[in-house]
Design an enzyme around this catalytic site. Structure first.
Site, PDB file in Angstrom:
ATOM      1  N   SER A 175       0.855  -1.189   0.000  1.00 61.77           N
ATOM      2  CA  SER A 175       0.000   0.000   0.000  1.00 61.77           C
ATOM      3  C   SER A 175       0.892   1.241   0.000  1.00 61.77           C
ATOM      4  O   SER A 175       1.661   1.440  -0.931  1.00 61.77           O
ATOM      5  CB  SER A 175      -0.952  -0.027   1.201  1.00 61.77           C
ATOM      6  OG  SER A 175      -1.860   1.051   1.150  1.00 61.77           O
ATOM      7  N   THR A 176       0.835   2.059   1.043  1.00 62.57           N
ATOM      8  CA  THR A 176       1.590   3.303   1.094  1.00 62.57           C
ATOM      9  C   THR A 176       3.085   3.038   0.924  1.00 62.57           C
ATOM     10  O   THR A 176       3.679   2.285   1.678  1.00 62.57           O
ATOM     11  CB  THR A 176       1.363   4.011   2.441  1.00 62.57           C
ATOM     12  OG1 THR A 176      -0.032   4.041   2.725  1.00 62.57           O
ATOM     13  CG2 THR A 176       1.912   5.429   2.407  1.00 62.57           C
ATOM     14  N   HIS A 201      -2.613  -1.093  -3.238  1.00 61.06           N
ATOM     15  CA  HIS A 201      -3.719  -0.159  -3.043  1.00 61.06           C
ATOM     16  C   HIS A 201      -3.491   1.093  -3.881  1.00 61.06           C
ATOM     17  O   HIS A 201      -2.543   1.841  -3.651  1.00 61.06           O
ATOM     18  CB  HIS A 201      -3.844   0.223  -1.564  1.00 61.06           C
ATOM     19  CG  HIS A 201      -4.193  -0.921  -0.673  1.00 61.06           C
ATOM     20  ND1 HIS A 201      -3.998  -0.890   0.686  1.00 61.06           N
ATOM     21  CD2 HIS A 201      -4.731  -2.140  -0.934  1.00 61.06           C
ATOM     22  CE1 HIS A 201      -4.406  -2.040   1.225  1.00 61.06           C
ATOM     23  NE2 HIS A 201      -4.843  -2.809   0.252  1.00 61.06           N
ATOM     24  N   MET A 295      -0.047   1.152   5.047  1.00 66.24           N
ATOM     25  CA  MET A 295      -0.821   1.479   6.239  1.00 66.24           C
ATOM     26  C   MET A 295      -1.910   0.432   6.462  1.00 66.24           C
ATOM     27  O   MET A 295      -2.473  -0.104   5.518  1.00 66.24           O
ATOM     28  CB  MET A 295      -1.449   2.865   6.068  1.00 66.24           C
ATOM     29  CG  MET A 295      -2.330   3.312   7.240  1.00 66.24           C
ATOM     30  SD  MET A 295      -3.054   4.947   6.948  1.00 66.24           S
ATOM     31  CE  MET A 295      -4.177   4.600   5.596  1.00 66.24           C
ATOM     32  N   ASP A 298      -4.221  -4.885   6.070  1.00 66.43           N
ATOM     33  CA  ASP A 298      -4.650  -5.720   4.961  1.00 66.43           C
ATOM     34  C   ASP A 298      -3.540  -6.704   4.587  1.00 66.43           C
ATOM     35  O   ASP A 298      -2.384  -6.329   4.427  1.00 66.43           O
ATOM     36  CB  ASP A 298      -4.995  -4.835   3.751  1.00 66.43           C
ATOM     37  CG  ASP A 298      -5.667  -5.616   2.638  1.00 66.43           C
ATOM     38  OD1 ASP A 298      -6.225  -6.691   2.916  1.00 66.43           O
ATOM     39  OD2 ASP A 298      -5.643  -5.137   1.475  1.00 66.43           O
TER      40      ASP A 298
END
Length: 367
Positions: A175-176, A201, A295, A298
């Site tokens: 993600s991030t 993401h 973050m 998940d």
């Protein structure tokens, strides 16, 4: 008792209206202090010479020096966690990917006056992302030698490897900070590696540009996944951002992609957990998985399922993560076998799975 230090934020945008909207919206949060605004990148450079904020919000499309040039410049010299807020992200997915690759922590759409009641929701999201960015570990970007241009025609050995029915797969979630992390991981994988499936993401419309960028950089074939895609050696399938989850199913002895409807999982769609659970169900333990920077949590539960099914599992270590949330959540429940620096993820993955070799058949590498 000393008050908690506020997140000092610099707003860089050529629109006076947007600067005002962001100043009011961010300033209304008790944890954020807007310490300055700049109408262009040159003014922002002058400001940074005097003060260093905790977070910068940055427009990409500005006169004189563009936002992307400014971002690349500060990330090389004195990096600051940066959230790109630009209308350009809605018109140009490539600009979004370029900003993320340059080191932006996050990219979101610029607020518009015509949003009406939706403006409050958007500002809530911007505030949350600025807070996340304030805790991100950003580092100076290193100018690295670009990969040698790849021939459009694979070698006979690579073509033969790709024609084989895969006996193993690799599953990644991020993600991030994931755009840079995934680029580094894929850079270290050989052209004949097992098929790779990824959930990163990213908003709808941007994953195709990211896949195209990766496809141009490495000998691996990289594409945005489509329903029905077969998993093949040397092929990387990136889950499309948008309203569907990506899963892997087994039909007629072959693994393939199924894009399915479903609610958000861990506030995400597509979700790493959904992908990992499906992989655990069909791979029979013949899978290596990695959770990279991001973050939230998940992927943690899904990776634990992979490990319990006999698959191999690893996560990126805290020191090399932009945000240690997802790997930390996985580590806390015992999902990854180990934590490794980002630079070692590729070798860990290849050492954990059978690897096709054109000369010596199937060799087993274990870690």
């Amino acid at each position: 008792m000393q008050d908690k230090r506020k997140i000092r934020t610099l707003i860089v945008d050529d629109s006076a209206m947007v600067r005002k909207i962001l100043s009011i919206g961010l300033g209304n949060d008790p944890d954020i202090e807007v310490i300055g605004t700049a109408a262009d990148a040159n003014m922002a450079m002058q400001y940074l010479a005097r003060n260093k904020p905790d977070v910068i919000t940055l427009d990409l499309e500005m006169p004189n020096m563009g936002g992307l040039t400014f971002l690349r410049s500060i990330m090389k010299t004195d990096p600051v966690p940066t959230v790109v807020i630009s209308s350009q992200t809605q018109r140009s997915a490539q600009a979004t990917v370029d900003a993320l690759a340059a080191g932006a922590v996050d990219v979101i759409a610029k607020p518009r006056m015509e949003l009406g009641g939706g403006l409050n929701d958007l500002m809530t999201s911007i505030v949350q992302r600025v807070k996340v960015a304030s805790g991100a570990h950003v580092r100076r970007t290193v100018v690295r030698q670009p990969p040698m241009p790849q021939s459009q025609t694979p070698s006979p050995a690579v073509r033969a490897a790709r024609a084989d029915i895969p006996t193993w797969m690799i599953a990644l979630g991020s993600s991030t900070g994931g755009v840079q992390a995934l680029t580094r991981v894929l850079e270290g994988l050989p052209a004949d590696c097992p098929p790779v499936v990824i959930v990163q993401h990213m908003p709808e419309g941007f994953t195709a540009s990211f896949a195209k960028r990766l496809n141009q950089q490495f000998p691996l074939r990289v594409k945005e996944a489509e329903d029905g895609d077969l998993l093949e050696n040397g092929l990387v399938l990136l889950a499309p951002g948008g309203p569907k989850h990506m899963t892997i199913v087994k039909e007629m002895g072959r693994h393939k992609v199924r894009l399915i409807d479903g609610p958000e999982v861990c506030f995400s769609r597509p979700s790493v957990d959904v992908l990992f659970h499906s992989v655990a169900q069909v791979a029979g333990g013949k899978v290596s998985s990695a959770i990279l920077t991001g973050m939230g949590k998940d992927g943690a539960d899904g990776q634990l399922t992979i490990r319990k099914s006999g698959g191999r599992t690893v996560a990126q270590d805290e020191a090399s993560c932009v945000v240690f949330g997802m790997p930390c959540a996985a580590y806390e429940i015992g999902a990854p076998e180990t934590l490794v620096p980002l630079e070692n993820v590729s070798s860990w993955l290849m050492n954990s799975c059978p690897r096709a070799s054109a000369r010596s058949g199937l060799e087993s590498y274990r870690v």
